[in-house]
Design a protein around this motif. Structure first.
Motif, PDB file in Angstrom:
ATOM      1  N   TYR A 175       0.823  -1.206   0.000  1.00  0.00           N
ATOM      2  CA  TYR A 175       0.000   0.000   0.000  1.00  0.00           C
ATOM      3  C   TYR A 175       0.860   1.260   0.000  1.00  0.00           C
ATOM      4  N   THR A 176       1.833   1.279   0.878  1.00  0.00           N
ATOM      5  CA  THR A 176       2.499   2.541   1.215  1.00  0.00           C
ATOM      6  C   THR A 176       3.826   2.784   0.504  1.00  0.00           C
ATOM      7  N   PHE A 177       4.421   1.770  -0.110  1.00  0.00           N
ATOM      8  CA  PHE A 177       5.739   1.954  -0.704  1.00  0.00           C
ATOM      9  C   PHE A 177       5.802   1.627  -2.192  1.00  0.00           C
ATOM     10  N   PHE A 178       4.657   1.325  -2.821  1.00  0.00           N
ATOM     11  CA  PHE A 178       4.623   1.064  -4.256  1.00  0.00           C
ATOM     12  C   PHE A 178       3.551   1.930  -4.889  1.00  0.00           C
ATOM     13  N   ARG A 179       3.762   2.239  -6.146  1.00  0.00           N
ATOM     14  CA  ARG A 179       2.790   3.046  -6.886  1.00  0.00           C
ATOM     15  C   ARG A 179       1.436   2.332  -6.899  1.00  0.00           C
ATOM     16  N   PHE A 180       0.376   3.097  -6.670  1.00  0.00           N
ATOM     17  CA  PHE A 180      -0.964   2.522  -6.538  1.00  0.00           C
ATOM     18  C   PHE A 180      -1.866   3.171  -7.574  1.00  0.00           C
ATOM     19  N   SER A 181      -2.408   2.391  -8.484  1.00  0.00           N
ATOM     20  CA  SER A 181      -3.327   2.902  -9.490  1.00  0.00           C
ATOM     21  C   SER A 181      -4.746   2.456  -9.162  1.00  0.00           C
TER      22      SER A 181
END
Length: 358
Positions: free
Chosen positions: A212-218
């Protein structure tokens, strides 16, 4: 007329139901049974027996039909079936089979007062849980080509927690139906599954929160199974509450009641924290990012947590005399029924449109 091409007739809705596309059948479709079953129990606890029994019958029909389609898929598309089982994103969806069996069994115990059917479905769920757990996670461990974390994990992984806790829930309900010493055995098994489910949640949620917090989220990454973040904690709350209620029948449970109460509230508080977060993310996905809202079988994984939160909060209040929480089970029971109705209507509309265009 010879040589004249015949215009193909649109496939009827009945024909589409009778001959579904098994190649694309989602492994998580048993989530329909999970959602329908738990919403049925939510309706029952707010004194809507007609609604509860209607949903119970729908859950039974859906369970039978889905097993029939699954058997057909294994026979005709076995390579695709087992490929899905070892896929990091689709594989965890198979745990809905075990969870659906347990939840339907719970309905037989609570609504139909039929412990024989409850025991039968519990054994089915237990066998499925054992087979799926050690097949899926062994495959994930030894396979050579693995996706990166941001492409290989989702909230669907927590279906393994839901399946584990569903067995604990049904075992607790069945323990009341039998005499000693088997009552002790079932309560101990329920306790063990409850503890293991909690540990499994901590492992998986750590990875999901990291993603959730450290990877790009589309917007496309925020699929409906992320609601299982809350649903897994809700069913853990339910299992803990039932163990507390059963503590008078098992000395080893009675000796750890404070521990069980503490962890049950811990699970409930964690699940409650997720609700506003998931609503905010849903608004971001569909309103701010304008991601299209259309039917997907994975949406049953969003209906299920709402019903489970209603039922688990009711049982926790009963187990711990939390009378100040009585408004929550009622409110979420109505919310869950509304969500189920919208999803079911979307499902029927999708079938109808598919029949018109095919």
């Amino acid at each position: 007329m010879p040589g004249k091409l015949e215009t193909p007739q649109p496939t009827s809705l009945l024909n589409r139901l009778w001959h579904p596309d098994l190649t694309t059948l989602s492994p998580a479709y048993f989530g329909m049974v999970m959602a329908t079953g738990i919403v049925s129990l939510a309706a029952n606890q707010i004194d809507l027996p007609v609604v509860a029994w209607g949903l119970f019958l729908i859950a039974i029909i859906a369970y039978i039909v889905l097993w029939w389609l699954t058997v057909l898929r294994i026979i005709h598309h076995h390579k695709r079936f087992f490929t899905d089982m070892t896929d990091h994103l689709r594989g965890p969806g198979f745990f809905t089979m075990a969870a659906a069996s347990s939840i339907l069994g719970s309905e037989f115990v609570i609504l139909a007062q039929n412990p024989v059917a409850g025991f039968t479905l519990w054994f089915v769920a237990l066998v499925l849980w054992l087979g799926l757990t050690y097949t899926i996670f062994t495959a994930f461990t030894i396979k050579e080509d693995k996706p990166p974390l941001d492409r290989g994990i989702s909230g669907a992984w927590l279906l393994a927690v839901v399946a584990t806790q569903s067995i604990a829930v049904l075992a607790s309900l069945l323990a009341v139906q039998i005499e000693q010493p088997y009552r002790l055995d079932l309560n101990f098994l329920a306790l063990s599954m409850w503890l293991w489910g909690g540990m499994l949640y901590i492992w998986m949620m750590s990875l999901i929160f990291y993603r959730y917090t450290f990877f790009r989220f589309s917007p496309s990454d925020l699929s409906p199974p992320y609601w299982i973040n809350m649903g897994a904690m809700a069913i853990s709350t339910l299992a803990g509450s039932l163990l507390i209620i059963n503590s008078e029948d098992a000395p080893f449970l009675n000796s750890i009641v404070p521990f069980m109460k503490g962890f049950t509230v811990f699970y409930w508080a964690t699940g409650t924290w997720w609700i506003p977060m998931l609503i905010i993310l849903g608004v971001w996905r569909h309103i701010y990012k304008r991601f299209p809202l259309k039917y997907d079988p994975l949406y049953w994984g969003a209906v299920f947590p709402l019903g489970m939160y209603a039922v688990s909060t009711h049982q926790m209040g009963r187990a711990m005399d939390f009378h100040f929480l009585t408004f929550l089970p009622t409110a979420f029971s109505w919310i869950a029924m509304a969500a189920w109705l919208v999803t079911f209507c979307a499902y029927l509309l999708t079938l109808y449109r598919g029949a018109e265009t095919s």
